[in-house]
Write a protein that holds these residues in place. Structure first.
Motif, mmCIF file in Angstrom:
data_model
loop_
_atom_site.group_PDB
_atom_site.id
_atom_site.type_symbol
_atom_site.label_atom_id
_atom_site.label_comp_id
_atom_site.label_asym_id
_atom_site.label_seq_id
_atom_site.Cartn_x
_atom_site.Cartn_y
_atom_site.Cartn_z
ATOM 1 N N TYR A 170 1.000 -1.634 0.104
ATOM 2 C CA TYR A 170 -0.084 -0.549 -0.050
ATOM 3 C C TYR A 170 0.958 1.323 -0.200
ATOM 4 C CZ TYR A 170 -4.585 -2.457 0.514
ATOM 5 O OH TYR A 170 -5.841 -3.428 1.328
ATOM 6 N N GLY A 171 2.073 0.991 -0.773
ATOM 7 C CA GLY A 171 3.173 2.463 -0.760
ATOM 8 C C GLY A 171 2.179 3.297 -1.221
ATOM 9 N N ARG A 172 1.669 3.754 -1.924
ATOM 10 C CA ARG A 172 1.279 4.501 -3.001
ATOM 11 C C ARG A 172 -0.205 5.414 -2.296
ATOM 12 N NH1 ARG A 172 2.456 1.134 -7.014
ATOM 13 N NH2 ARG A 172 0.965 -0.345 -6.475
ATOM 14 N N VAL A 173 -0.651 4.550 -0.878
ATOM 15 C CA VAL A 173 -2.211 4.797 -0.578
ATOM 16 C C VAL A 173 -1.473 6.209 -0.012
ATOM 17 C CG1 VAL A 173 -3.373 4.797 1.301
ATOM 18 C CG2 VAL A 173 -2.704 2.860 0.182
ATOM 19 N N ASN A 174 -0.700 6.813 0.652
ATOM 20 C CA ASN A 174 -0.263 8.155 1.404
ATOM 21 C C ASN A 174 0.045 9.128 0.349
ATOM 22 O OD1 ASN A 174 0.021 7.062 3.939
ATOM 23 N ND2 ASN A 174 2.332 6.608 3.998
ATOM 24 N N ALA A 175 -0.075 8.939 -1.218
ATOM 25 C CA ALA A 175 -0.033 10.059 -1.617
ATOM 26 C C ALA A 175 -1.795 10.213 -2.267
ATOM 27 C CB ALA A 175 1.040 9.331 -3.454
ATOM 28 N N PHE A 176 -2.040 8.789 -2.538
ATOM 29 C CA PHE A 176 -3.397 9.092 -3.008
ATOM 30 C C PHE A 176 -4.528 9.248 -1.398
ATOM 31 C CE2 PHE A 176 -3.011 4.771 -4.958
ATOM 32 C CZ PHE A 176 -2.505 5.212 -6.194
ATOM 33 N N LEU A 177 -4.594 9.145 -0.669
ATOM 34 C CA LEU A 177 -5.005 10.377 0.541
ATOM 35 C C LEU A 177 -4.829 11.446 0.300
ATOM 36 C CD1 LEU A 177 -4.264 9.398 4.020
ATOM 37 C CD2 LEU A 177 -4.494 11.527 3.504
ATOM 38 N N GLU A 178 -4.023 12.075 0.288
ATOM 39 C CA GLU A 178 -3.811 13.729 -0.004
ATOM 40 C C GLU A 178 -4.974 13.771 -1.229
ATOM 41 O OE1 GLU A 178 -2.511 15.793 2.156
ATOM 42 O OE2 GLU A 178 -1.514 14.031 2.791
ATOM 43 N N VAL A 179 -5.157 13.094 -2.194
ATOM 44 C CA VAL A 179 -5.858 13.349 -3.158
ATOM 45 C C VAL A 179 -7.705 13.521 -2.833
ATOM 46 C CG1 VAL A 179 -6.920 13.274 -5.144
ATOM 47 C CG2 VAL A 179 -4.382 12.947 -5.094
ATOM 48 N N TYR A 180 -7.441 12.633 -1.675
ATOM 49 C CA TYR A 180 -9.177 12.368 -1.363
ATOM 50 C C TYR A 180 -8.952 13.586 -0.388
ATOM 51 C CZ TYR A 180 -9.360 7.847 -3.426
ATOM 52 O OH TYR A 180 -10.193 6.892 -4.356
ATOM 53 N N ALA A 181 -8.401 13.669 0.936
ATOM 54 C CA ALA A 181 -8.421 14.605 1.962
ATOM 55 C C ALA A 181 -8.650 15.847 1.537
ATOM 56 C CB ALA A 181 -6.876 14.314 3.084
ATOM 57 N N LYS A 182 -8.303 16.359 0.119
ATOM 58 C CA LYS A 182 -7.707 18.030 -0.292
ATOM 59 C C LYS A 182 -9.473 17.815 -0.763
ATOM 60 C CE LYS A 182 -3.354 18.864 -0.464
ATOM 61 N NZ LYS A 182 -1.785 18.550 -1.872
ATOM 62 N N ALA A 183 -10.313 16.440 -1.520
ATOM 63 C CA ALA A 183 -11.046 16.838 -2.218
ATOM 64 C C ALA A 183 -12.198 16.796 -1.602
ATOM 65 C CB ALA A 183 -11.426 15.661 -3.519
ATOM 66 N N PHE A 184 -12.751 16.206 -0.578
ATOM 67 C CA PHE A 184 -13.755 15.921 0.907
ATOM 68 C C PHE A 184 -13.329 17.059 1.339
ATOM 69 C CE2 PHE A 184 -13.169 10.910 0.735
ATOM 70 C CZ PHE A 184 -13.426 11.505 -0.316
ATOM 71 N N GLU A 185 -12.564 17.709 1.654
ATOM 72 C CA GLU A 185 -12.048 18.830 2.747
ATOM 73 C C GLU A 185 -12.979 20.196 1.596
ATOM 74 O OE1 GLU A 185 -9.837 22.168 5.346
ATOM 75 O OE2 GLU A 185 -8.667 19.833 4.057
ATOM 76 N N ARG A 186 -12.502 19.905 0.132
ATOM 77 C CA ARG A 186 -13.384 21.237 -0.203
ATOM 78 C C ARG A 186 -15.018 21.050 -0.389
ATOM 79 N NH1 ARG A 186 -8.324 19.903 -3.767
ATOM 80 N NH2 ARG A 186 -10.260 18.926 -5.888
ATOM 81 N N GLU A 187 -15.880 19.982 -1.087
ATOM 82 C CA GLU A 187 -16.557 20.011 -1.212
ATOM 83 C C GLU A 187 -17.822 19.687 0.598
ATOM 84 O OE1 GLU A 187 -20.456 18.618 -2.656
ATOM 85 O OE2 GLU A 187 -18.496 18.716 -3.820
ATOM 86 N N LEU A 188 -16.898 19.427 2.224
ATOM 87 C CA LEU A 188 -17.253 20.025 3.362
ATOM 88 C C LEU A 188 -17.368 21.430 3.441
ATOM 89 C CD1 LEU A 188 -16.362 16.646 4.983
ATOM 90 C CD2 LEU A 188 -17.869 17.498 4.074
ATOM 91 N N ALA A 189 -16.460 22.239 2.997
ATOM 92 C CA ALA A 189 -15.953 23.339 3.340
ATOM 93 C C ALA A 189 -17.600 23.878 2.173
ATOM 94 C CB ALA A 189 -15.202 24.165 2.712
#
Length: 240
Positions: A170-189
């Motif tokens: 799951y080594g690539r997941v940290n990079a994926f997490l950043e994409v999801y986190a930013k997208a979700f944060e924007r939508e929730l805002a």
């Protein structure tokens, strides 16, 4: 009720597993979902296996009929219980966990949660099936009912954050997490829900996984528990 939930989701266009028939002796047989669990894509795909907007759209498509079933508390609602379980499982970290609990309580008390909406209730990568970038299956809907979008997204992010500690693939997941986190944060805002509450709720999800790390047959269990506590700290840092 479980059978009716499946039918209501299917009628709304949500790709829940299709029942084989009516329940028999309290058991509901389901057809297999198409595609593969998102967990597999997160492990093997070179790029992001599922666009975050598809996740948001799926959750927005959950039917209003789910508002009629009993609500189940989210992980943040059971923070005290999970914190106590973590302190019991890893007693040498009890003081540190207590500090985390106080910080989390302070953030949650001051964070808008958003509108009560139909919610999955246990939304993470193992319960999402995908094929060619599309969601083809949504599993484990027994917990679906009234809830909050922020809690479903926090559940997804929290589980995502611990995957690298489960398997080096799951080594690539940290990079994926950043994409999801930013997208979700924007939508929730956009919906009036602050990012700090989102990350605090994701931290609550990870804290709920700490006690489960204790496995006396695994000599590395303590290191696993500490790694999960480190993830809680990272999410708390995002919450500010």
């Amino acid at each position: 009720m479980f059978h009716d939930k499946h039918l209501s989701l299917l009628e709304a266009g949500v790709p829940a597993p299709i029942p084989v028939g009516l329940p028999t002796s309290g058991v509901l047989a389901l057809h297999r979902a198409h595609g593969e669990a998102l967990a597999e894509g997160l492990m093997h795909d070179p790029g992001l296996p599922l666009d975050p907007q598809r996740i948001i759209d799926l959750l927005d498509s959950l039917p209003q009929s789910l508002m009629k079933v009993p609500a189940r508390p989210a992980w943040s609602d059971r923070l005290g219980w999970y914190g106590h379980a973590a302190q019991t499982a890893v007693p040498d970290q009890a003081g540190n966990i207590g500090s985390m609990l106080r910080r989390l309580v302070g953030i949650l008390e001051d964070s808008e949660r958003g509108e009560l909406v139909p919610s999955h209730g246990d939304f993470y990568e193992a319960n999402i099936f995908v094929l060619d970038g599309n969601i083809t299956g949504l599993l484990d809907i027994d917990s679906a009912g009234p809830g909050y979008l922020v809690d479903d997204l926090a559940c997804f992010l929290g589980h995502l954050a611990v995957l690298p500690g489960l398997d080096t693939r799951y080594g690539r997941v940290n990079a994926f997490l950043e994409v999801y986190a930013k997208a979700f944060e924007r939508e929730l805002a956009i919906r009036g829900v602050p990012g700090r509450g989102f990350y605090a709720r994701a931290a609550c999800v990870v804290l709920s996984l700490v006690a489960g790390a204790r496995d006396e047959t695994n000599p590395a269990w303590h290191a696993v528990a500490l790694a999960r506590l480190a993830v809680v700290e990272q999410l708390l840092a995002r919450a500010g």
